[in-house]
Scaffold this motif. Structure first.
Motif, short mmCIF file in Angstrom:
data_model
loop_
_atom_site.label_atom_id
_atom_site.label_comp_id
_atom_site.label_asym_id
_atom_site.label_seq_id
_atom_site.Cartn_x
_atom_site.Cartn_y
_atom_site.Cartn_z
N VAL A 29 0.84 -1.20 0.00
CA VAL A 29 0.00 0.00 0.00
C VAL A 29 0.88 1.25 0.00
O VAL A 29 0.62 2.21 -0.73
N THR A 31 4.14 1.57 -0.99
CA THR A 31 4.92 1.72 -2.22
C THR A 31 4.02 2.01 -3.42
O THR A 31 4.42 2.76 -4.32
N LYS A 32 2.81 1.50 -3.43
CA LYS A 32 1.86 1.76 -4.52
C LYS A 32 1.51 3.24 -4.59
O LYS A 32 1.28 3.78 -5.67
N ASN A 33 1.51 3.90 -3.45
CA ASN A 33 1.15 5.31 -3.39
C ASN A 33 2.37 6.23 -3.38
O ASN A 33 2.28 7.39 -2.97
N GLY A 34 3.53 5.71 -3.81
CA GLY A 34 4.72 6.54 -3.96
C GLY A 34 5.60 6.66 -2.74
O GLY A 34 6.56 7.43 -2.74
#
Length: 66
Positions: A29, A31-34
């Motif tokens: 979650v 890493t998916k959002n930067g």
């Protein structure tokens, strides 16, 4: 970039594979959002100050995020 710390409490009675899957899900979650997960510390099984869903023991983890 700001630094954050996340502490999460896992049910001590679930299997190690399920715990690792939850940790990977939390990391995904972020890493998916930067974000970047810098470090994950396992604090181990602890006795809770009060019962949560009638459970008195938990496994605690902390993550340092950016």
């Amino acid at each position: 970039m700001n630094n954050y710390e996340m502490i999460y409490i896992l049910d001590a009675s679930i299997s190690d594979e399920e715990k690792e899957a939850l940790i990977a899900k939390f990391e995904g979650v972020v890493t998916k959002n930067g974000g970047v997960v810098e470090k994950i510390d396992k604090w181990g099984v602890k006795k809770l100050a009060y019962a949560i869903d009638y459970k008195t023991r938990s496994e605690e983890h902390t993550s340092e995020l950016q």
